[in-house]
Design an enzyme around this catalytic site. Sequence first.
Site, PDB file in Angstrom:
ATOM      1  N   HIS A 122       0.819  -1.223   0.000  1.00 58.21           N
ATOM      2  CA  HIS A 122       0.000   0.000   0.000  1.00 58.21           C
ATOM      3  C   HIS A 122       0.848   1.267   0.000  1.00 58.21           C
ATOM      4  CE1 HIS A 122      -4.060  -1.820   0.792  1.00 58.21           C
ATOM      5  NE2 HIS A 122      -3.265  -2.855   1.029  1.00 58.21           N
ATOM      6  N   ASP A 164       3.705   9.527  -1.048  1.00 59.32           N
ATOM      7  CA  ASP A 164       2.533   8.811  -0.564  1.00 59.32           C
ATOM      8  C   ASP A 164       2.215   7.680  -1.535  1.00 59.32           C
ATOM      9  OD1 ASP A 164       0.299   8.267   0.977  1.00 59.32           O
ATOM     10  OD2 ASP A 164      -0.333  10.359   1.046  1.00 59.32           O
TER      11      ASP A 164
HETATM   12  O1  F6P Z   1      -0.785   3.639   4.575  1.00 56.85           O
HETATM   13  C1  F6P Z   1      -0.335   2.505   5.201  1.00 56.85           C
HETATM   14  C2  F6P Z   1      -1.089   2.222   6.504  1.00 56.85           C
HETATM   15  O2  F6P Z   1      -0.602   1.029   7.058  1.00 56.85           O
HETATM   16  C3  F6P Z   1      -2.584   2.135   6.304  1.00 56.85           C
HETATM   17  O3  F6P Z   1      -3.006   0.883   5.879  1.00 56.85           O
HETATM   18  C4  F6P Z   1      -3.094   2.524   7.658  1.00 56.85           C
HETATM   19  O4  F6P Z   1      -4.381   3.060   7.605  1.00 56.85           O
HETATM   20  C5  F6P Z   1      -2.094   3.568   8.092  1.00 56.85           C
HETATM   21  O5  F6P Z   1      -0.887   3.257   7.429  1.00 56.85           O
HETATM   22  C6  F6P Z   1      -1.894   3.645   9.605  1.00 56.85           C
HETATM   23  O6  F6P Z   1      -1.501   2.414  10.054  1.00 56.85           O
HETATM   24  P1  F6P Z   1      -1.183   1.960  11.529  1.00 56.85           P
HETATM   25  O7  F6P Z   1      -1.954   2.850  12.460  1.00 56.85           O
HETATM   26  O8  F6P Z   1      -1.656   0.551  11.577  1.00 56.85           O
HETATM   27  O9  F6P Z   1       0.283   2.077  11.710  1.00 56.85           O
END
Ligand code: F6P
Length: 500
Positions: free
Chosen positions: A171, A384
């Site tokens: 992602h 990003d």
């Molecule tokens: O963008 C990557 C990501 O892992 C998303 O999937 C998630 O919403 C965000 O970062 C925050 O992730 P976490 O709070 O699990 O570290």
Amino acid sequence: MKGKSERLIVVSNRLPFSFRRVADGRWKSEQSGGGLVTALLPVLRHRGGMWIGWPGVAEGSDGLDRELAAVGEGAGYALKAVPLTPEEVRNFYEGFSNEIIWPLFHDMQLLCNFDPAYWRTYRDVNRKFARVVHAECGAGDFVWVHDYHLMGVASELRRLKSGARIGFFLHIPFPSPDMFLKLPWRLEIIESLLHYDLVGFQTLRDRRNFVQCVRELLRDVEVEGRGQVLQATVSGRKMRIGNFPISIDFNAFMRQAATSEVAAHAKELHRLLPNRKLLLGIDRLDYTKGIPLRLQAFQNVLERYPDLRERISLIQVVVPSREDIGDYQELKTEIERLVGRINGSFVRPGGWVPVWYVYRSLSRLDLLAYYRAADIGLITPLKDGMNLVAKEYCACSIEEDCALILSEFAGAAAQLANNALLVNPFDIEGVADAIHRAYHMDAGERQARMRRMRRSIRENDVFWWVDSFLRAAIARDLKAFPQPEHVVPDEIIDHTPLVL
Ligand code: F6P
């Protein structure tokens, strides 16, 4: 569970529900609102399936299994928890994932803490996830692993002699070789990724970076093909590498933004901030989002273009995130200092406040109202993977009478390049000029640009994304995957300065 074939097994660091204990000792759960969950739900229900992940609470939490079973029953798919000890959370999640991979893959090498203990725990936790997947997975099932926390699950599954088909989607961005080769465990990570049957990236640029790293590190891997999905041969085994830009549930955002409740909230925002255009930034608290530079650009526009003073306000929403990591706390202090400086310099007592700053999670209603009320979306991450806020903003702009200023380093730029005002987020005056341009853009141009962006996002929504990934995983013939038309190769993103 084993034996029921063709199920989809989704694996991610976090489960799609968060759990907390309430006063009487019972568990309370809440589904995450993300597009990924919404998009996978129909597939999970249709094929039958399971979601495996960390429940976000300490190992050995009693009664949690019962709660998971009940929640899974209601959701229409099974949930399986992978419990993590506090040390694993520290070294695997906060450490390797968020103090090494996250900054490195966002080109911020100086923020990396290459602690070897983090790597050992990362490997162990990936093995722990793989064991759970292996125990739950039948031969015909398709395992879909998500994101940078779990790059090593396929190689661990292969070690367990699993014959399952396994896909992986990253992602976040994949860095260029210059950056990636600094990772002390670069070879292990590249080799692990090649154990998947399909590895998907957000953009062509990420996919190209990955292929270049493979070529730098492993001379005997052959990569061939030209369309959206390439084929690699690794020690005689075939696997695939593709780019699949993630999206949102466009119609759901559009429908919800059109309700009278959202309209009333948006109107109220304009009543509280009258006679001006509203600029909107919404970000998770993260140093990749470029919030301090954006605030400096906003200050710059007020200094260089006095005609905009009292005619414009910036609503900056920051959603708390990863608060246990030091860099995030420092960033919050820096943002608050800048907001104070701008408001202190320009505020008109009893009237105009230039920056309306919100530090909290938003309710769905507030989020939609901000999107709908804003005249200009200001989304300027330093780097990003995609940036879904940009797509959500467009989906909610149902009057189509607003502009989007977007960083050229957001994955979304490849799709929206021709219609958003693309900026280099490091160029403070360039971003300020884009704000000035968006403010004065005539209605015809604004609407035409927004209409085209909305059409493109609607046609390529999150359901299209799930479908194209799963089809690429199973298709016999990769010729059915030409590069999607909306994907603008990096070379033809227009980098010429804006003419004012
Ligand atoms: O963008 C990557 C990501 O892992 C998303 O999937 C998630 O919403 C965000 O970062 C925050 O992730 P976490 O709070 O699990 O570290």
